[in-house]
Design an enzyme around this catalytic site. Structure first.
Site, PDB file in Angstrom:
ATOM      1  CE  LYS A  75       3.141  -9.240  66.273  1.00  0.00           C
ATOM      2  NZ  LYS A  75       2.739 -10.264  65.260  1.00  0.00           N
ATOM      3  CE1 TYR A  94      -2.875 -14.250  66.533  1.00  0.00           C
ATOM      4  CE2 TYR A  94      -2.992 -11.976  67.290  1.00  0.00           C
ATOM      5  CZ  TYR A  94      -3.577 -13.068  66.673  1.00  0.00           C
ATOM      6  OH  TYR A  94      -4.864 -12.977  66.200  1.00  0.00           O
ATOM      7  CG  ASP A 198      -5.653 -22.432  47.626  1.00  0.00           C
ATOM      8  OD1 ASP A 198      -5.638 -21.576  48.519  1.00  0.00           O
ATOM      9  OD2 ASP A 198      -5.538 -23.651  47.862  1.00  0.00           O
ATOM     10  CB  VAL A 239       1.020 -19.344  51.494  1.00  0.00           C
ATOM     11  CG1 VAL A 239       1.198 -20.827  51.791  1.00  0.00           C
ATOM     12  CG2 VAL A 239       0.612 -19.135  50.037  1.00  0.00           C
TER      13      VAL A 239
END
Length: 372
Positions: A75, A94, A198, A239
């Site tokens: 993280k 990340y 989508d 998304v």
């Protein structure tokens, strides 16, 4: 090179940057690895197992940050960790910078070279270092949503798959990418009534071919999105715009008009969330209620299943981390344009365009930043 693996300190984060198997690969390549004590406890790997793989166990994370040339994490670095970064040190983890101005400022000020898993590409439009965690998060989103639908947890009291004579829950998945596809797989497996929205017809066609008539595919417009969200018992927000803040697709007004006890699971929360009413939560307190609608917005969802997540992540990050150690960050990045896409911050400069645009920084071409 000296590689450092600190213990993750984000709330209920049990993953670890390198498994013992990955450590063994670094040792075989002639590198040294420092691992913070109990860093692998969450995946069932003791200090003794890491030592057997060749790592040196360190009790103080400050020692790791002070000595290591390459820091490998899972993280984003927390505030205390960011203060320990130093110029030219390489951070590989990340980051999710676009919705996080404080972290971005600290990384810029550190002078470190910060490479984000989530923006490395594969040359085919994919995000190979994000994909396994998106798979995990997509599948977990249905588990979390099904649990939140229980009446005792604020939900509508609906069993996701129903029973003979009682209709199943209506599940709406926004986004047919990796998160969405895995959420669909789980929801259909639990016999829910599933619809995916989508804007990419080719994605809808691919999903229809994979899942058949059990899945409803709908082209996403403002009207169709609103219509299906208002009918839903459970909405999964999956998304993603690589490196940028997620668009707010479900408005506050729509939330007000949803069914009481409906559930929103925002898998895009790491990038700011795709529901206007979303704010980041933790595994300790995963949900909250707005206008009678339960929101699940845990930023590190895969941390709940650290054994699966850590091994899946290491499967894809290890070749890149070894390249950094074997070749040095400049050569490893400059000779691989897809890996170069992962460079977000370099020696005080923002080198990822979407982050620069979202947070108001000057964008510097990553090649220029590396070669200067």
């Amino acid at each position: 090179m000296l590689i450092g693996v600190p213990k993750e300190i984000k709330n209920h984060e049990y993953r670890v940057g390198l498994t013992p198997t990955s450590v063994r690969e670094f040792i075989a390549h002639g590198h040294d690895v420092l691992v913070e004590t109990n860093a692998g406890g969450g995946i069932g790997s003791s200090d003794e197992i890491y030592q057997f793989a060749g790592a040196q166990i360190v009790g103080d994370p400050a020692e790791i940050f002070a000595k290591a040339e390459l820091i490998v994490k899972v993280k984003e670095p927390q505030a205390a960790e960011r203060q320990m970064l130093r110029p030219d040190q390489v951070l590989f983890t990340y980051l999710h910078l676009a919705p996080d101005p404080d972290q971005t400022r600290d990384l810029v000020n550190s002078g470190a070279v910060c490479i984000a898993y989530e923006t490395v590409t594969d040359g085919h439009g994919g995000l190979p270092l994000l994909a396994p965690m998106s798979q995990v998060a997509g599948r977990l989103s249905i588990q979390a949503g099904a649990s939140a639908l229980e009446r005792a947890k604020g939900g509508r009291g609906i069993l996701l798959g129903g029973v003979p004579g009682v209709a199943p829950a209506k599940v709406v998945v926004i986004g047919g990418g990796v998160v969405g596809e895995n959420a669909i797989y789980m929801a259909l497996g639990m016999a829910a009534d599933v619809t995916v929205l989508d804007r990419r017809v080719d994605v809808l066609a691919r999903l229809a071919q994979r899942f058949g008539a059990a899945l409803k595919t709908v082209y996403s417009t403002r009207a169709s999105l609103e219509d299906y969200v208002l009918q839903a018992d459970l909405v999964i927000g999956g998304v993603l715009i690589a490196g940028a803040e997620a668009p707010k697709l479900v408005t506050r007004d729509m939330v007000k008009r949803m069914k009481p006890g409906a559930v929103l699971v925002d898998v895009a929360i790491d990038q700011g969330g795709c529901f206007e009413t979303s704010h980041m939560t933790t595994h300790a307190e995963p949900t909250y209620v707005v206008d009678g609608v339960v929101h699940y917005c845990v930023a590190n969802m895969p941390g709940a299943v650290p054994h699966t997540s850590t091994h899946a992540l290491n499967n894809v990050t290890l070749p890149y981390a070894l390249a950094l150690a074997d070749k040095g960050y400049q050569k490893a990045l400059l000779e691989n344009p897809n890996f170069l896409e992962g460079l977000n911050v370099c020696k005080g400069k923002i080198t990822y365009r979407a982050v620069a645009e979202d947070l108001g920084y000057e964008y510097v071409d990553p090649r220029v930043a590396l070669e200067s």
